[in-house]
Write an enzyme that holds these catalytic residues in place. Structure first.
Site, PDB file in Angstrom:
ATOM      1  NE  ARG A 238     -26.437  -6.790  -4.456  1.00 16.02           N
ATOM      2  CZ  ARG A 238     -27.079  -7.080  -5.396  1.00 16.02           C
ATOM      3  NH1 ARG A 238     -27.915  -6.273  -5.867  1.00 16.02           N
ATOM      4  NH2 ARG A 238     -26.962  -8.130  -5.779  1.00 16.02           N
TER       5      ARG A 238
ATOM      6  CD  GLU B 284     -35.655  -6.025 -11.471  1.00  9.66           C
ATOM      7  OE1 GLU B 284     -35.514  -5.947 -10.244  1.00  9.66           O
ATOM      8  OE2 GLU B 284     -35.627  -7.126 -12.126  1.00  9.66           O
ATOM      9  CG  ASP B 285     -32.067  -4.022 -10.091  1.00  9.75           C
ATOM     10  OD1 ASP B 285     -32.657  -4.671 -11.076  1.00  9.75           O
ATOM     11  OD2 ASP B 285     -30.950  -4.576  -9.676  1.00  9.75           O
TER      12      ASP B 285
ATOM     13  CG  PHE C 179     -21.941  -3.824 -16.105  1.00  5.74           C
ATOM     14  CD1 PHE C 179     -22.925  -4.712 -15.972  1.00  5.74           C
ATOM     15  CD2 PHE C 179     -21.071  -3.593 -15.252  1.00  5.74           C
ATOM     16  CE1 PHE C 179     -23.204  -5.597 -14.751  1.00  5.74           C
ATOM     17  CE2 PHE C 179     -21.011  -4.436 -13.902  1.00  5.74           C
ATOM     18  CZ  PHE C 179     -22.115  -5.078 -13.862  1.00  5.74           C
TER      19      PHE C 179
ATOM     20  CG  ASP D 144     -31.059  -6.139 -18.841  1.00  5.44           C
ATOM     21  OD1 ASP D 144     -31.794  -6.951 -18.626  1.00  5.44           O
ATOM     22  OD2 ASP D 144     -29.961  -6.451 -18.398  1.00  5.44           O
TER      23      ASP D 144
END
Length: 174
Positions: free
Chosen positions: A166, A100-101, A153, A104
């Site tokens: 990206r 997973e990137d 963020f 959170d």
């Protein structure tokens, strides 16, 4: 500095630091999965860059599969998970590493772990490039983490803002 939608973003993690950390994770995984064939389950879209780099750095036998899940709209979690593309391979009896990137809230991973149990894999672990535990609402603890970050963020290295940025090789933040 990077300007996104009129907002200035600063370099947060450079590409050399990311590359070095990914290689360290791959070396640890080689020890943990010795004698096994690893199945990398890449979460699209965001994790494809991390998964690609991690897979190339990993020297043991492995294969890759994909699933596309989403729980974000813009910069905010929706609180629910949307399955855009489900499992395309049979994962029964396999040693799965979810890649997973960013983790959170944990909502997406909580959902995925539940769905994976139905597939009856041999084992399931989680690798994330970025871990943001301060936002956790589900009890999810990654087995492998490149970077633990504050509640900021970030974009780049596969992470996006409305499907943009990206392609940046570094990580930027506000």
């Amino acid at each position: 500095m990077l300007n996104i939608e009129g907002e200035e973003l600063s370099l947060y993690i450079d590409k050399e630091t990311i590359s070095a950390r990914v290689k360290e994770l791959a070396a640890q995984m080689e020890k943990d999965y010795a004698g096994k064939t690893l199945t990398i389950l890449c979460i699209l879209k965001g994790a494809f860059v991390f998964a690609s780099d991690l897979m190339r750095a990993y020297k043991g036998p492995c294969e890759i599969s994909f699933v596309r899940l989403s729980s974000y709209q813009g910069t905010q979690s929706t609180g629910s998970v949307k399955v855009a593309t489900g499992f395309i391979d049979d994962l029964a009896g396999k040693d799965i590493l979810i890649v997973e990137d960013i983790v959170d809230t944990g909502i997406t991973m909580n959902f995925l772990f539940s769905e994976l149990k139905k597939q009856k894999p041999n084992s399931v672990r989680l690798a994330t490039c970025f871990n943001k535990p301060s936002r956790r609402v589900c009890e999810i603890n990654p087995d492998y983490t490149c970077f633990e970050i504050e509640d900021e963020f970030i974009v780049g290295y596969g992470l996006d803002y409305d499907n943009k940025y990206r392609n940046l090789p570094e990580i930027y933040t506000k």
